[in-house]
Design an enzyme around this catalytic site. Sequence first.
Site, short mmCIF file in Angstrom:
data_model
loop_
_atom_site.label_atom_id
_atom_site.label_comp_id
_atom_site.label_asym_id
_atom_site.label_seq_id
_atom_site.Cartn_x
_atom_site.Cartn_y
_atom_site.Cartn_z
N PHE A 129 -4.78 28.70 76.11
CA PHE A 129 -4.64 28.79 74.65
C PHE A 129 -3.21 28.42 74.32
O PHE A 129 -2.27 29.07 74.77
CB PHE A 129 -4.97 30.19 74.12
N ASP A 214 4.18 27.54 78.99
CA ASP A 214 3.99 28.16 77.68
C ASP A 214 4.15 29.66 77.87
O ASP A 214 3.23 30.34 78.36
CB ASP A 214 2.61 27.79 77.14
N LYS A 246 6.05 34.60 69.41
CA LYS A 246 5.57 35.99 69.45
C LYS A 246 6.69 37.02 69.56
O LYS A 246 7.40 37.27 68.61
CB LYS A 246 4.54 36.14 70.57
N1 PLP Z 1 0.61 29.83 73.24
C1 PLP Z 1 0.13 30.98 73.74
C2 PLP Z 1 0.19 31.23 75.22
C3 PLP Z 1 -0.42 31.93 72.88
O1 PLP Z 1 -0.90 33.08 73.39
C4 PLP Z 1 -0.46 31.67 71.50
C5 PLP Z 1 -1.05 32.64 70.56
O2 PLP Z 1 -1.81 33.50 70.94
C6 PLP Z 1 0.05 30.45 71.03
C7 PLP Z 1 0.59 29.56 71.94
C8 PLP Z 1 0.03 30.11 69.57
O3 PLP Z 1 0.98 30.86 68.90
P1 PLP Z 1 0.93 31.00 67.30
O4 PLP Z 1 -0.30 31.82 66.99
O5 PLP Z 1 2.21 31.69 66.94
O6 PLP Z 1 0.83 29.64 66.74
#
Ligand code: PLP
Length: 390
Positions: A129, A214, A246
Amino acid sequence: MSWQSRYESSLMNTFGTPKLLLTRGVGAHVWDVDGREYVDFLGGIAVNSLGHAHPTIVDAVTTQLQTLGHVSNFFASEPQLALAERLLALLETDGRVFLSNSGAEANEAALKLTRRTGRTHLVAAVGSFHGRTMGALALTSKAAYREPFEPLPGDVTFVPYGDADALAEAVTDETAAVVLEPIQGEAGVRVPPPGHLAAARQVCDDHGALLWLDEVQTGIGRTGAWFAHQLPSGQGVTPDIVTLAKGLGGGMPIGATIGLGRAGALLEPGNHGTTFGGNPVACAAALAVLDTVAQDHLLDHATALGKTLRDGLGEDPRVSETRGEGLLIGLELTVDAPSVVASAMAAGFIVNATGPSTIRLVPPLVVSADDAHALIDAWPAILDGAGETS
Ligand code: PLP
């Protein structure tokens, strides 16, 4: 009119109607509109790293807003400079930082950065994700999220998460980058086999591809290290790109794309931009988070309380597996996880189901031992109130 009706008649139905209207929070506790108190083991989905209304964040944001609230990227600000320097220091690297407002935006910038290698092929993992904007979605594997919006940009190969052989097969001399979560969060807290990040690093080096981690969910202390790839399981791997969001802002919207070493020079003037990215208020909040995590020894606290929670909750025979590091916790259940969420809420605890049999806990890093033990004590009765796995 009820708040639910107001929600349904005014907000787009992207999330379904929420279960609670929350009105305030302190630390790891929140209160709803009827005055009911909950212990928050979701923490805004791994965002409220210092809990709710932490005085250091409140002071930092208030002071910054009273001093200089927004300047645009025509100008620099001291919090923006200090934050970029601090992130590079924590990564123990040189490089350069692009600041934005969310995880998806951090990943969009990283995706554009990979294009500057002259290559377009990307390798991502099944279960990944990376966000909901079109580029981040192109790297996100879940069909239900992707299919309504295809065609998505890019040339992406998905390989099973943690499968080093499949990764080695997928990466070629045309591959711009391999993008991985060091622990998959949304997929239900999936930890790769030991040595997987090192194997990914090797494959990238063999083909001149960038290794992009990520750490939007795993970063800033969540796993008991500043970054999950700095845990012993990371075997000292140095990535080329790290994306964050986050927990970095502790509740203020912020994202960061960090190009380590030469990767930091790939984006050039005119290649990318954002109006709000690097906003002094969001940067001041992030600096307050970084200061507090260090001063209050929250990395050690996350490690210790994570173990307490995994051990305590895992004792119930209806928990078939516990996963994760620090305060990124996945519990595999033999009972229906969504009904555990409802049963926990009735008992005064906010937890999250990532699937039919998986509960994820991502509480504030400041969650107390008393709160952890309160959930452990209530856990058997919470599970009693849940249905069978569907
Ligand atoms: N990358 C990871 C690993 C995530 O867990 C998330 C959100 O859950 C995102 C990217 C996307 O972040 P945002 O919701 O702030 O766009």
